[in-house]
Design a protein around this motif. Structure first.
Motif, PDB file in Angstrom:
ATOM      1  N   VAL A  30     -37.040  78.571  94.921  1.00 54.79           N
ATOM      2  CA  VAL A  30     -36.452  78.684  96.888  1.00 54.79           C
ATOM      3  C   VAL A  30     -37.891  76.632  96.705  1.00 54.79           C
ATOM      4  O   VAL A  30     -37.028  75.756  97.952  1.00 54.79           O
ATOM      5  CB  VAL A  30     -38.141  78.827  97.024  1.00 54.79           C
ATOM      6  CG1 VAL A  30     -37.866  80.547  97.878  1.00 54.79           C
ATOM      7  CG2 VAL A  30     -39.596  79.638  96.956  1.00 54.79           C
ATOM      8  N   ASP A  31     -38.351  76.665  95.361  1.00 56.69           N
ATOM      9  CA  ASP A  31     -39.623  75.636  95.403  1.00 56.69           C
ATOM     10  C   ASP A  31     -38.121  74.270  94.638  1.00 56.69           C
ATOM     11  O   ASP A  31     -38.498  73.303  94.016  1.00 56.69           O
ATOM     12  CB  ASP A  31     -40.413  75.291  95.288  1.00 56.69           C
ATOM     13  CG  ASP A  31     -40.548  75.245  93.490  1.00 56.69           C
ATOM     14  OD1 ASP A  31     -39.238  76.236  93.701  1.00 56.69           O
ATOM     15  OD2 ASP A  31     -40.791  74.865  93.087  1.00 56.69           O
ATOM     16  N   SER A  32     -36.933  74.586  94.040  1.00 53.13           N
ATOM     17  CA  SER A  32     -36.045  73.287  92.549  1.00 53.13           C
ATOM     18  C   SER A  32     -34.457  73.691  93.714  1.00 53.13           C
ATOM     19  O   SER A  32     -33.722  74.274  93.120  1.00 53.13           O
ATOM     20  CB  SER A  32     -35.783  74.105  92.042  1.00 53.13           C
ATOM     21  OG  SER A  32     -35.969  76.087  91.455  1.00 53.13           O
ATOM     22  N   HIS A  91     -38.521  75.405  85.963  1.00 48.98           N
ATOM     23  CA  HIS A  91     -38.967  75.773  84.678  1.00 48.98           C
ATOM     24  C   HIS A  91     -37.633  75.982  84.685  1.00 48.98           C
ATOM     25  O   HIS A  91     -37.099  76.184  83.459  1.00 48.98           O
ATOM     26  CB  HIS A  91     -40.752  75.791  84.351  1.00 48.98           C
ATOM     27  CG  HIS A  91     -40.514  77.367  85.457  1.00 48.98           C
ATOM     28  ND1 HIS A  91     -41.233  77.117  86.340  1.00 48.98           N
ATOM     29  CD2 HIS A  91     -40.421  78.698  85.042  1.00 48.98           C
ATOM     30  CE1 HIS A  91     -41.098  78.172  86.880  1.00 48.98           C
ATOM     31  NE2 HIS A  91     -41.164  79.845  86.478  1.00 48.98           N
ATOM     32  N   THR A  92     -37.519  77.186  85.060  1.00 47.58           N
ATOM     33  CA  THR A  92     -35.923  77.776  84.681  1.00 47.58           C
ATOM     34  C   THR A  92     -35.288  77.429  84.905  1.00 47.58           C
ATOM     35  O   THR A  92     -33.922  77.198  84.011  1.00 47.58           O
ATOM     36  CB  THR A  92     -36.351  79.105  85.209  1.00 47.58           C
ATOM     37  OG1 THR A  92     -35.669  79.047  86.957  1.00 47.58           O
ATOM     38  CG2 THR A  92     -37.304  80.301  85.207  1.00 47.58           C
ATOM     39  N   VAL A  93     -34.928  76.253  85.470  1.00 47.50           N
ATOM     40  CA  VAL A  93     -33.939  75.516  86.071  1.00 47.50           C
ATOM     41  C   VAL A  93     -33.338  74.034  84.685  1.00 47.50           C
ATOM     42  O   VAL A  93     -32.493  74.364  83.979  1.00 47.50           O
ATOM     43  CB  VAL A  93     -33.615  74.519  87.172  1.00 47.50           C
ATOM     44  CG1 VAL A  93     -32.960  73.724  87.433  1.00 47.50           C
ATOM     45  CG2 VAL A  93     -33.812  75.142  88.495  1.00 47.50           C
ATOM     46  N   THR A 141     -27.140  76.416  88.209  1.00 48.84           N
ATOM     47  CA  THR A 141     -28.272  75.832  89.022  1.00 48.84           C
ATOM     48  C   THR A 141     -28.962  76.941  89.728  1.00 48.84           C
ATOM     49  O   THR A 141     -29.723  77.767  90.257  1.00 48.84           O
ATOM     50  CB  THR A 141     -28.028  74.357  88.754  1.00 48.84           C
ATOM     51  OG1 THR A 141     -27.892  73.782  88.079  1.00 48.84           O
ATOM     52  CG2 THR A 141     -29.819  74.032  90.128  1.00 48.84           C
ATOM     53  N   SER A 142     -27.391  76.937  90.414  1.00 46.29           N
ATOM     54  CA  SER A 142     -28.090  77.628  92.419  1.00 46.29           C
ATOM     55  C   SER A 142     -28.170  79.287  91.882  1.00 46.29           C
ATOM     56  O   SER A 142     -28.589  79.947  92.361  1.00 46.29           O
ATOM     57  CB  SER A 142     -26.405  78.168  92.516  1.00 46.29           C
ATOM     58  OG  SER A 142     -25.812  79.077  91.875  1.00 46.29           O
ATOM     59  N   ASN A 159     -35.718  66.724  93.342  1.00 51.57           N
ATOM     60  CA  ASN A 159     -36.013  68.103  91.992  1.00 51.57           C
ATOM     61  C   ASN A 159     -34.758  67.546  91.960  1.00 51.57           C
ATOM     62  O   ASN A 159     -34.827  67.442  90.543  1.00 51.57           O
ATOM     63  CB  ASN A 159     -34.912  68.551  93.554  1.00 51.57           C
ATOM     64  CG  ASN A 159     -36.344  69.368  93.976  1.00 51.57           C
ATOM     65  OD1 ASN A 159     -37.473  69.065  93.564  1.00 51.57           O
ATOM     66  ND2 ASN A 159     -36.188  71.040  95.294  1.00 51.57           N
ATOM     67  N   SER A 160     -33.230  66.841  91.660  1.00 52.58           N
ATOM     68  CA  SER A 160     -31.984  66.800  90.189  1.00 52.58           C
ATOM     69  C   SER A 160     -32.799  65.950  89.774  1.00 52.58           C
ATOM     70  O   SER A 160     -32.336  65.835  88.231  1.00 52.58           O
ATOM     71  CB  SER A 160     -31.382  66.517  91.354  1.00 52.58           C
ATOM     72  OG  SER A 160     -30.473  67.687  91.490  1.00 52.58           O
ATOM     73  N   LEU A 161     -32.969  64.893  90.479  1.00 54.54           N
ATOM     74  CA  LEU A 161     -33.593  63.624  89.265  1.00 54.54           C
ATOM     75  C   LEU A 161     -34.349  64.159  88.630  1.00 54.54           C
ATOM     76  O   LEU A 161     -34.156  63.612  87.190  1.00 54.54           O
ATOM     77  CB  LEU A 161     -33.632  61.945  89.863  1.00 54.54           C
ATOM     78  CG  LEU A 161     -32.980  61.349  90.910  1.00 54.54           C
ATOM     79  CD1 LEU A 161     -33.709  60.738  91.699  1.00 54.54           C
ATOM     80  CD2 LEU A 161     -32.033  60.828  89.326  1.00 54.54           C
ATOM     81  N   LEU A 162     -35.723  64.844  88.450  1.00 53.66           N
ATOM     82  CA  LEU A 162     -36.481  65.941  87.756  1.00 53.66           C
ATOM     83  C   LEU A 162     -36.596  66.369  87.145  1.00 53.66           C
ATOM     84  O   LEU A 162     -36.715  65.937  85.603  1.00 53.66           O
ATOM     85  CB  LEU A 162     -37.803  65.786  89.053  1.00 53.66           C
ATOM     86  CG  LEU A 162     -38.953  66.204  87.668  1.00 53.66           C
ATOM     87  CD1 LEU A 162     -39.205  65.087  87.416  1.00 53.66           C
ATOM     88  CD2 LEU A 162     -39.756  66.888  88.900  1.00 53.66           C
TER      89      LEU A 162
END
Lengths: 278, 253
Positions: free
Chosen positions: B207-209, B127-129, B201-202, B59-62
């Protein structure tokens, strides 16, 4: 519109749109919330009120603000004192300047979180420092080094030391070495020259460094959360709490606005003391 | 003072680097305690077996790649526009984004998303992240690119225009190639600030990110953990390499 102006407007638009949507509007929402009342299920409700701001003056919260300001001030002074000789060393190190500077920049961009965790590893009761001291027989019970304000202060200084070194180095590097030769010719000792020439000429860099360290320290949240345990509550933790577990958004918004106000104040100070970056 | 200064600098460098070096050493320690018991890669094996860690790293890389591409394009264009003619509003808001405490940025974005989601049927997620990361990375990109533009001779663009290039052509074929090293350096900086961010980020993650810093943070809050030593070593080595490359690009620029 000339073609040049049209191109410039076109290039400016995406950044302006993103900043408006993700900075301008959100801050306006928070500012609005800070004058509303807490909703029954979290969230916000009418009526309008100033109560969130008056509550900040309550000794309980006033104390949190004072403690944040105090610990940030200590961290700032600590960073300046530690950073100045290092910046001086780099500025006067000739050909290896870039290498020495890279050694400061490297931790600056390395994960902040992991750098704090490294100190947890060293400071905890069964950490390296306590284990080593016990093995050497210096102490018989572990020293309580983690989860207190001292650990928070150490974490802040460790985290933001590079922020202080960079602007100090930038001013020191520009100073003409001939000034020091002149001072020596006129009979000044190196220490004398340091206090009468080098430091006064570095004041813009010192101010910039102080602001660059102080601003993130005042708003810090993870340093006090990880190294301070639950005992050390600073403004950052207060804000986080209001938006998560306490669900008192208007009060958290008011505290945020005070933080933003402080940051903007610092920004204006910085503009006075430094040439424009943008 | 001649001898004291290098000695002091040595101490300062040890202070800056030793904690991470110690973490790296103990990441290959066979014992889970702070006593050296011999070399072992078992914590690295445990790290690669931890699905939570791997998923969050993916997730972080994406997020970092997406945010870096967007922020680099938007920031480069803005830097060019600001170099042509100052814009106090945009410059001011970029400065503001740099000095706003992360926690305030985070909660204001959270309040903003929750507010617009009342009208749109969306939820917090990748998307929000990504949008939040683009937002706080743009200022870094602009700073790095505009520094390079300062050393660019506008006469080169004028020459291109005299030779029949359009405004955009002059930018694309003359200025942009000159900016390439700075743009690459800016992209790497944006990548590192994105992949390292926890606070903002937090608050805006769904839940999925869950990202790697979020998992690291949760682990660190529970206390010291040898697997975390291994994770830390990998992250620090990776980011360190990236930054050295970025610095090299900026300097040879």
């Amino acid at each position: 519109m000339t073609p040049a102006n049209r191109l410039r407007a076109l290039f400016l638009t995406p950044a302006a749109a993103v900043m408006l949507a993700t900075l301008g509007v959100p801050l306006a929402i928070v500012a609005t919330y800070s004058f509303l009342s807490r909703g029954a299920y979290g969230g916000v409700e009418i009526p309008w009120t100033q109560e969130n701001y008056t509550r900040l003056l309550d000794p309980l919260y006033g104390g949190i603000f004072l403690r944040s300001a105090w610990i940030s001030l200590l961290a700032t002074v600590g960073c300046l004192v530690l950073a100045f000789p290092l910046a001086l060393f780099i500025a006067r190190s000739g050909a290896r300047k870039n290498l020495y500077l890279a050694l400061v920049i490297l931790p600056f961009w390395t994960s902040f979180l992991i750098r704090l965790y490294a100190w947890m590893f060293l400071l905890r009761d069964t950490g390296l420092i306590n284990t080593a001291l016990e093995a050497l027989g210096v102490i018989h019970a572990p020293l309580p080094m983690l989860y207190n304000e001292g650990a928070v202060l150490l974490g802040l200084i460790y985290g933001y030391l590079p922020f202080a070194v960079l602007p100090l180095y930038a001013t020191l590097e520009r100073q003409d070495p001939a000034l020091l030769d002149a001072a020596a010719d006129l009979g000044a000792t190196p220490v004398h020259a340091l206090f009468r020439i080098t430091i006064p000429l570095s004041m813009p860099g010192i101010w910039a460094a102080a602001i660059l360290v102080f601003v993130p320290c005042v708003g810090t949240y993870i340093v006090s959360d990880l190294l301070g345990g639950s005992k050390t509550v600073l403004i950052g933790n207060l804000v986080q709490n209001q938006f998560t577990s306490s669900r008192d958004w208007p009060f958290g918004a008011a505290a945020s606005l005070v933080l933003i106000g402080a940051a903007i104040g610092m920004l204006l100070l910085m503009r006075k003391s430094r040439e424009e970056l943008l | 003072m001649k001898r004291a200064l290098p000695l002091y600098a040595l101490g300062a460098y040890l202070f800056l680097h030793l904690p991470l070096a110690i973490l790296a050493i103990f990441s290959v320690n066979a014992s889970r305690f702070t006593i050296w018991e011999g070399f072992s890669l078992k914590w690295y094996r445990a790290m690669f077996a931890d699905r939570d860690l791997l998923e969050s790293a993916a997730n972080s890389l994406l997020i970092a790649v997406a945010a870096t591409i967007l922020a680099t394009i938007i920031g480069t264009l803005a830097a060019y526009a600001l170099w042509k003619k100052a814009s106090p509003w945009l410059a001011g808001s970029l400065y503001l984004s740099l000095v706003t405490p992360e926690i305030v940025t985070g909660i204001s974005l959270l309040a903003f998303f929750q507010w617009i989601f009342r009208y749109l049927h969306l939820r917090l997620g990748m998307h929000t992240v990504i949008l939040a990361h683009v937002s706080f990375s743009i200022a870094y990109v602009v700073l790095v690119v505009i520094a390079r533009l300062r050393s660019f001779d506008p006469a080169l663009e004028e020459a291109a225009l005299d030779l029949g290039e359009t405004e955009f052509g002059a930018f694309y074929r003359v200025t942009l190639p000159y900016l390439a090293p700075a743009i690459a350096a800016a992209a790497m900086l944006a990548f590192t600030v994105s992949i390292d961010d926890y606070v903002i980020t937090s608050l805006v993650a769904g839940v999925d990110s869950r990202t790697l810093p979020m998992v690291i943070y949760a682990m660190a809050r529970r206390g010291v953990n040898p697997v975390l030593n291994a994770v830390s070593t990998v992250v620090v080595a990776g980011l360190g390499a990236l930054i050295l490359i970025s610095e090299r690009l900026r300097r040879t620029a």
